[in-house]
Write a protein that holds these residues in place. Structure first.
Motif, PDB file in Angstrom:
ATOM      1  N   MET A   1       0.865  -1.368  -0.050  1.00 22.08           N
ATOM      2  CA  MET A   1       0.004  -0.001  -0.149  1.00 22.08           C
ATOM      3  C   MET A   1       0.835   1.337   0.076  1.00 22.08           C
ATOM      4  SD  MET A   1      -3.021  -0.472  -0.365  1.00 22.08           S
ATOM      5  CE  MET A   1      -4.450  -1.582   0.096  1.00 22.08           C
ATOM      6  N   GLU A   2       2.131   1.190   0.535  1.00 20.66           N
ATOM      7  CA  GLU A   2       3.076   2.291   0.591  1.00 20.66           C
ATOM      8  C   GLU A   2       3.316   2.887  -0.755  1.00 20.66           C
ATOM      9  OE1 GLU A   2       3.801   4.362   3.123  1.00 20.66           O
ATOM     10  OE2 GLU A   2       2.486   3.136   4.290  1.00 20.66           O
ATOM     11  N   TYR A   3       3.447   1.961  -1.722  1.00 17.78           N
ATOM     12  CA  TYR A   3       3.867   2.148  -3.063  1.00 17.78           C
ATOM     13  C   TYR A   3       2.782   2.917  -3.952  1.00 17.78           C
ATOM     14  CZ  TYR A   3       7.887  -1.034  -2.277  1.00 17.78           C
ATOM     15  OH  TYR A   3       8.964  -1.359  -1.842  1.00 17.78           O
ATOM     16  N   LEU A   4       1.581   2.623  -3.595  1.00 15.96           N
ATOM     17  CA  LEU A   4       0.513   2.925  -4.014  1.00 15.96           C
ATOM     18  C   LEU A   4       0.284   4.350  -3.444  1.00 15.96           C
ATOM     19  CD1 LEU A   4      -2.256   0.199  -4.168  1.00 15.96           C
ATOM     20  CD2 LEU A   4      -0.866   0.871  -5.903  1.00 15.96           C
ATOM     21  N   LYS A   5       0.353   4.582  -2.365  1.00 14.86           N
ATOM     22  CA  LYS A   5       0.377   6.195  -1.755  1.00 14.86           C
ATOM     23  C   LYS A   5       1.411   6.898  -2.519  1.00 14.86           C
ATOM     24  CE  LYS A   5      -1.226   4.775   2.828  1.00 14.86           C
ATOM     25  NZ  LYS A   5      -0.709   4.546   4.282  1.00 14.86           N
ATOM     26  N   PHE A   6       2.636   6.117  -2.477  1.00 17.45           N
ATOM     27  CA  PHE A   6       3.757   7.088  -3.344  1.00 17.45           C
ATOM     28  C   PHE A   6       3.298   7.422  -4.761  1.00 17.45           C
ATOM     29  CE2 PHE A   6       7.268   7.155  -6.111  1.00 17.45           C
ATOM     30  CZ  PHE A   6       8.277   7.948  -5.511  1.00 17.45           C
ATOM     31  N   LEU A   7       2.507   6.426  -5.562  1.00 18.56           N
ATOM     32  CA  LEU A   7       2.156   6.732  -6.690  1.00 18.56           C
ATOM     33  C   LEU A   7       1.130   7.959  -6.712  1.00 18.56           C
ATOM     34  CD1 LEU A   7       2.249   3.294  -8.552  1.00 18.56           C
ATOM     35  CD2 LEU A   7       3.823   5.109  -8.805  1.00 18.56           C
ATOM     36  N   GLU A   8       0.246   7.893  -5.803  1.00 18.99           N
ATOM     37  CA  GLU A   8      -1.069   8.807  -5.459  1.00 18.99           C
ATOM     38  C   GLU A   8      -0.345  10.158  -5.413  1.00 18.99           C
ATOM     39  OE1 GLU A   8      -4.982   9.760  -5.068  1.00 18.99           O
ATOM     40  OE2 GLU A   8      -4.077   8.160  -6.019  1.00 18.99           O
ATOM     41  N   GLU A   9       0.677  10.070  -4.461  1.00 18.95           N
ATOM     42  CA  GLU A   9       1.288  11.741  -4.456  1.00 18.95           C
ATOM     43  C   GLU A   9       1.807  12.274  -5.670  1.00 18.95           C
ATOM     44  OE1 GLU A   9       1.712  13.765  -1.942  1.00 18.95           O
ATOM     45  OE2 GLU A   9       0.253  12.424  -0.847  1.00 18.95           O
ATOM     46  N   LYS A  10       2.371  11.434  -6.639  1.00 19.71           N
ATOM     47  CA  LYS A  10       3.339  11.814  -7.913  1.00 19.71           C
ATOM     48  C   LYS A  10       2.123  12.367  -8.918  1.00 19.71           C
ATOM     49  CE  LYS A  10       7.276  11.083  -6.400  1.00 19.71           C
ATOM     50  NZ  LYS A  10       8.115  12.384  -6.022  1.00 19.71           N
ATOM     51  N   LEU A  11       0.850  12.005  -8.667  1.00 12.52           N
ATOM     52  CA  LEU A  11      -0.130  12.369  -9.567  1.00 12.52           C
ATOM     53  C   LEU A  11      -0.806  13.459  -9.433  1.00 12.52           C
ATOM     54  CD1 LEU A  11      -1.890   8.723 -10.520  1.00 12.52           C
ATOM     55  CD2 LEU A  11      -0.745  10.332 -12.159  1.00 12.52           C
ATOM     56  N   LYS A  12      -0.638  14.275  -8.274  1.00 12.68           N
ATOM     57  CA  LYS A  12      -1.121  15.360  -7.928  1.00 12.68           C
ATOM     58  C   LYS A  12      -0.812  16.531  -8.641  1.00 12.68           C
ATOM     59  CE  LYS A  12      -1.859  14.764  -3.019  1.00 12.68           C
ATOM     60  NZ  LYS A  12      -1.357  15.300  -1.519  1.00 12.68           N
ATOM     61  N   GLY A  13      -2.018  17.014  -9.251  1.00 10.89           N
ATOM     62  CA  GLY A  13      -1.964  18.171  -9.998  1.00 10.89           C
ATOM     63  C   GLY A  13      -1.738  17.760 -11.776  1.00 10.89           C
ATOM     64  N   LYS A  14      -1.900  16.562 -11.775  1.00  8.42           N
ATOM     65  CA  LYS A  14      -1.431  15.830 -13.297  1.00  8.42           C
ATOM     66  C   LYS A  14      -2.556  14.950 -13.529  1.00  8.42           C
ATOM     67  CE  LYS A  14       2.763  14.760 -11.828  1.00  8.42           C
ATOM     68  NZ  LYS A  14       4.109  14.190 -11.966  1.00  8.42           N
ATOM     69  N   ASN A  15      -2.713  14.835 -14.958  1.00  6.23           N
ATOM     70  CA  ASN A  15      -3.194  13.841 -15.492  1.00  6.23           C
ATOM     71  C   ASN A  15      -2.766  12.700 -15.587  1.00  6.23           C
ATOM     72  OD1 ASN A  15      -5.455  15.466 -15.840  1.00  6.23           O
ATOM     73  ND2 ASN A  15      -4.885  16.347 -17.876  1.00  6.23           N
ATOM     74  N   SER A  16      -1.673  12.597 -15.724  1.00 11.98           N
ATOM     75  CA  SER A  16      -0.567  11.307 -15.788  1.00 11.98           C
ATOM     76  C   SER A  16       0.508  11.641 -15.306  1.00 11.98           C
ATOM     77  CB  SER A  16      -0.507  10.929 -17.362  1.00 11.98           C
ATOM     78  OG  SER A  16       0.365  11.914 -18.019  1.00 11.98           O
ATOM     79  N   PHE A  17       1.431  10.574 -15.264  1.00 12.05           N
ATOM     80  CA  PHE A  17       2.633  10.523 -14.728  1.00 12.05           C
ATOM     81  C   PHE A  17       3.692  11.514 -15.454  1.00 12.05           C
ATOM     82  CE2 PHE A  17       0.974   6.699 -12.649  1.00 12.05           C
ATOM     83  CZ  PHE A  17       1.469   6.978 -11.596  1.00 12.05           C
ATOM     84  N   GLY A  18       3.433  11.562 -16.655  1.00  8.34           N
ATOM     85  CA  GLY A  18       4.103  12.663 -17.671  1.00  8.34           C
ATOM     86  C   GLY A  18       3.648  13.729 -17.757  1.00  8.34           C
ATOM     87  N   GLY A  19       2.499  14.201 -17.022  1.00 13.83           N
ATOM     88  CA  GLY A  19       2.212  15.543 -16.962  1.00 13.83           C
ATOM     89  C   GLY A  19       0.904  15.509 -17.312  1.00 13.83           C
TER      90      GLY A  19
END
Length: 75
Positions: A1-19
């Motif tokens: 679950m920690e990894y999913l939380k990390f990925l969730e944080e990286k998506l803040k303010g973006k539509n995708s991980f690439g922006g």
């Protein structure tokens, strides 16, 4: 679950991980979207909880719905 939380944080303010549009990192993580849906179906376990991970859930749906993915996604 920690990894999913990390990925969730990286998506803040973006539509995708690439922006704003899908890029290499989205493609590299795309297996995650497929694996989560398979696990949920087979095991009956809810991993991608929309309440806990709303951004990751939205990304998963957007990824699966992208024309290039949808036409080549395993069923």
């Amino acid at each position: 679950m920690e990894y999913l939380k990390f990925l969730e944080e990286k998506l803040k303010g973006k539509n995708s991980f690439g922006g704003e549009m899908m890029r290499f990192l989205d493609l590299a993580l795309g297996w995650l979207a497929n694996m989560i849906s398979i696990l949920e179906e087979i095991v009956g376990l809810t991993v991608g909880d929309e309440e806990k991970f709303p951004l990751l859930s939205a990304w998963t749906q957007d990824f699966e719905d992208a024309p290039i993915i949808k036409g080549n996604w395993p069923h």
